[in-house]
Design an enzyme around this catalytic site. Structure first.
Site, PDB file in Angstrom:
ATOM      1  N   HIS A  45       0.829  -1.210   0.000  1.00  0.00           N
ATOM      2  CA  HIS A  45       0.000   0.000   0.000  1.00  0.00           C
ATOM      3  C   HIS A  45       0.859   1.255   0.000  1.00  0.00           C
ATOM      4  CE1 HIS A  45      -3.427  -2.580   1.845  1.00  0.00           C
ATOM      5  NE2 HIS A  45      -3.548  -2.498   0.531  1.00  0.00           N
ATOM      6  N   CYS A 100       3.397 -12.254   2.042  1.00  0.00           N
ATOM      7  CA  CYS A 100       4.485 -12.318   3.023  1.00  0.00           C
ATOM      8  C   CYS A 100       4.454 -13.679   3.725  1.00  0.00           C
ATOM      9  CB  CYS A 100       4.335 -11.205   4.061  1.00  0.00           C
ATOM     10  SG  CYS A 100       5.612 -11.336   5.337  1.00  0.00           S
ATOM     11  N   HIS A 128     -10.085  -5.035   4.728  1.00  0.00           N
ATOM     12  CA  HIS A 128      -8.650  -4.984   4.406  1.00  0.00           C
ATOM     13  C   HIS A 128      -8.284  -6.271   3.652  1.00  0.00           C
ATOM     14  CE1 HIS A 128      -4.309  -5.146   4.916  1.00  0.00           C
ATOM     15  NE2 HIS A 128      -4.350  -3.839   5.150  1.00  0.00           N
ATOM     16  N   GLU A 130      -5.728  -8.195   3.616  1.00  0.00           N
ATOM     17  CA  GLU A 130      -5.157  -9.301   4.401  1.00  0.00           C
ATOM     18  C   GLU A 130      -6.265 -10.049   5.146  1.00  0.00           C
ATOM     19  OE1 GLU A 130      -2.012  -8.333   7.227  1.00  0.00           O
ATOM     20  OE2 GLU A 130      -2.322 -10.266   8.223  1.00  0.00           O
ATOM     21  N   THR A 168      -1.748  -9.007  10.746  1.00  0.00           N
ATOM     22  CA  THR A 168      -0.350  -8.868  11.198  1.00  0.00           C
ATOM     23  C   THR A 168       0.070  -7.436  11.522  1.00  0.00           C
ATOM     24  OG1 THR A 168       0.345  -8.677   8.901  1.00  0.00           O
ATOM     25  CG2 THR A 168       0.468 -10.884   9.887  1.00  0.00           C
ATOM     26  N   CYS A 198       3.268  -9.072  13.398  1.00  0.00           N
ATOM     27  CA  CYS A 198       4.627  -9.469  13.009  1.00  0.00           C
ATOM     28  C   CYS A 198       5.695  -8.628  13.694  1.00  0.00           C
ATOM     29  CB  CYS A 198       4.763  -9.395  11.494  1.00  0.00           C
ATOM     30  SG  CYS A 198       4.912  -7.701  10.919  1.00  0.00           S
ATOM     31  N   SER A 226      -2.446   2.505   3.846  1.00  0.00           N
ATOM     32  CA  SER A 226      -1.559   1.598   4.574  1.00  0.00           C
ATOM     33  C   SER A 226      -1.974   1.494   6.036  1.00  0.00           C
ATOM     34  CB  SER A 226      -0.120   2.113   4.467  1.00  0.00           C
ATOM     35  OG  SER A 226       0.704   1.417   5.376  1.00  0.00           O
ATOM     36  N   SER A 270       5.596  -0.113   4.295  1.00  0.00           N
ATOM     37  CA  SER A 270       5.538  -0.080   2.829  1.00  0.00           C
ATOM     38  C   SER A 270       6.116   1.205   2.242  1.00  0.00           C
ATOM     39  CB  SER A 270       4.080  -0.246   2.382  1.00  0.00           C
ATOM     40  OG  SER A 270       3.230   0.613   3.125  1.00  0.00           O
TER      41      SER A 270
HETATM   42  O1  10G Z   1      -0.321  -2.113   6.577  1.00  0.00           O
HETATM   43  P1  10G Z   1      -1.033  -2.746   5.470  1.00  0.00           P
HETATM   44  O2  10G Z   1      -1.509  -4.128   5.817  1.00  0.00           O
HETATM   45  O3  10G Z   1      -2.173  -1.917   4.934  1.00  0.00           O
HETATM   46  O4  10G Z   1      -0.007  -3.001   4.271  1.00  0.00           O
HETATM   47  P2  10G Z   1       1.152  -2.150   3.622  1.00  0.00           P
HETATM   48  O5  10G Z   1       1.252  -2.616   2.216  1.00  0.00           O
HETATM   49  O6  10G Z   1       1.027  -0.716   3.884  1.00  0.00           O
HETATM   50  O7  10G Z   1       2.481  -2.600   4.415  1.00  0.00           O
HETATM   51  C1  10G Z   1       3.061  -3.867   4.319  1.00  0.00           C
HETATM   52  C2  10G Z   1       2.255  -4.830   5.058  1.00  0.00           C
HETATM   53  C3  10G Z   1       1.619  -5.872   4.495  1.00  0.00           C
HETATM   54  C4  10G Z   1       1.912  -6.354   3.168  1.00  0.00           C
HETATM   55  C5  10G Z   1       0.584  -6.581   5.249  1.00  0.00           C
HETATM   56  S1  10G Z   1       1.220  -8.041   5.938  1.00  0.00           S
HETATM   57 FE1  SF4 Z   2       5.297  -9.396   6.463  1.00  0.00          FE
HETATM   58 FE2  SF4 Z   2       4.998  -7.974   8.678  1.00  0.00          FE
HETATM   59 FE3  SF4 Z   2       5.865  -6.827   6.519  1.00  0.00          FE
HETATM   60 FE4  SF4 Z   2       3.347  -7.660   6.656  1.00  0.00          FE
HETATM   61  S1  SF4 Z   2       4.268  -6.020   7.842  1.00  0.00           S
HETATM   62  S2  SF4 Z   2       4.735  -7.851   4.933  1.00  0.00           S
HETATM   63  S3  SF4 Z   2       3.607  -9.509   7.896  1.00  0.00           S
HETATM   64  S4  SF4 Z   2       6.927  -8.466   7.642  1.00  0.00           S
END
Ligand code: 10G
Ligand code: SF4
Length: 311
Positions: A45, A100, A128, A130, A168, A198, A226, A270
């Site tokens: 995200h 992941c 969401h 996930e 997570t 995590c 995110s 992210s």
């Molecule tokens: O924080 P979220 O789940 O919205 O995702 P992101 O893409 O901002 O950050 C990386 C985390 C994940 C891919 C979810 S495990």
């Molecule tokens: Fe993996 Fe944690 Fe990163 Fe999500 S936030 S992609 S669970 S290491």
């Protein structure tokens, strides 16, 4: 009006191992198979990451109906439901799964316990990806609770074999409070051996807790979509420190820093470091004279690439 004096950088911040791997998967697929590479949902995200991959030939879609026959398809880091996996298989796409490994671990646990007759209470945010992916590992028997109030209303069909799982990237403290309420209502509920939240989520939130003690404002680099980035800004606010999220350095407003001599800066899992450095440059242009890194955990987690994409 006082200008900002010092910038404090949270440690750790930014990319986690799952995000690094997911972006690598798309980049390697583009190198190996050429454009276009289809990606189901934003790989992570983050607007900058998604636009960068688009410019290299990735096409982001939400519905597999948009993917042409014979295409190479990558699943985003957030994971997918069994139905999405099956549809991709049936349509014969060349699939690379960027879920992941720490999300896959939750999927595997759900599938294993479901075979033993368990039902699940999932703590997470409705809608969401996930949560959709994890809940979609089963066609029934997994019940979502978003907050403590929801716990009173959840209706499993039995209570002897119940397990709790979580998204997570939740707030560690909110998830603990919801888990307590779940355990009060279902005292024999099974918990994961190691929490589903995590290491990266935990470490970034711990770092914001330390940062918030020392600064007058916290800036979080991250996109509005995110979840984990939003949790960092929310945490700083809960600790009494004004906090803003920025998706790009241009979004940072000079008035946010007026009268704030110490500016804390962090980034969601992210959000790329290049954006953090651009935000640093912008805060310096607004008057900050020094940058200091906080002490924090050094992360060494690294996940291998899927077969077929290793160098
Ligand atoms: O924080 P979220 O789940 O919205 O995702 P992101 O893409 O901002 O950050 C990386 C985390 C994940 C891919 C979810 S495990
Ligand atoms: Fe993996 Fe944690 Fe990163 Fe999500 S936030 S992609 S669970 S290491």
């Amino acid at each position: 009006m006082t200008a900002p004096g010092e910038i404090l950088l949270a440690e750790p911040r930014g990319f986690c191992a799952g995000v690094d791997r997911a972006i690598d998967i798309v980049e390697r697929a583009l190198e190996k198979f050429g454009a276009p590479i289809y990606v189901r949902h934003e790989i992570v995200h983050n607007t900058f990451v998604v636009n960068d991959l688009k410019s290299k030939g990735a096409i982001f879609i939400e519905d597999l109906a948009e993917v042409p026959p014979g295409a190479t398809l990558v699943f985003s880091a957030h994971g997918v439901s069994k139905a999405v996996q099956q549809e991709a298989q049936q349509r014969g796409f060349h699939v690379f799964d960027a879920t992941c490994p720490l999300v896959s671990k939750v999927h595997i646990e759900v599938a294993k316990l479901a075979k033993e007759g368990y039902e699940f209470i999932m703590i997470g945010h409705k809608g969401h990806p996930e949560v959709e992916g994890t809940m979609g590992q089963l066609d029934h028997g997994i019940h979502l609770v978003e907050d403590v109030a929801d716990v009173a209303y959840v209706q499993p069909s039995q209570t002897e074999r119940l397990a709790v799982v979580t998204q997570t990237t939740l707030s560690v403290d909110d998830a603990a409070a919801i888990t307590r309420a779940v355990k009060e209502r279902f005292p024999s509920i099974r918990e994961p051996k190691q929490q589903d939240i995590c290491y990266a989520t935990q470490n970034r939130q711990d770092a914001v807790k330390m940062l918030a003690r020392e600064v007058d404002v916290v800036i979080v680099v991250g996109s509005p979509t995110s979840s984990n980035s939003n949790r960092l800004a929310e945490l700083a606010r809960k600790l009494g420190v004004t906090s803003y999220m920025v998706d790009s350095p241009q979004e940072l407003k000079a008035e946010w820093l007026e009268g704030r001599s110490r500016v804390g800066l962090t980034a969601g899992a992210s959000a790329p470091e290049v954006l953090v450095q651009e935000v640093v440059a912008r805060i310096k242009a607004l008057g900050a004279v020094s940058v200091r890194k906080m002490d924090g955990i050094v992360e060494t987690v690294k996940f291998p690439l899927p077969k077929g994409l290793k160098l």
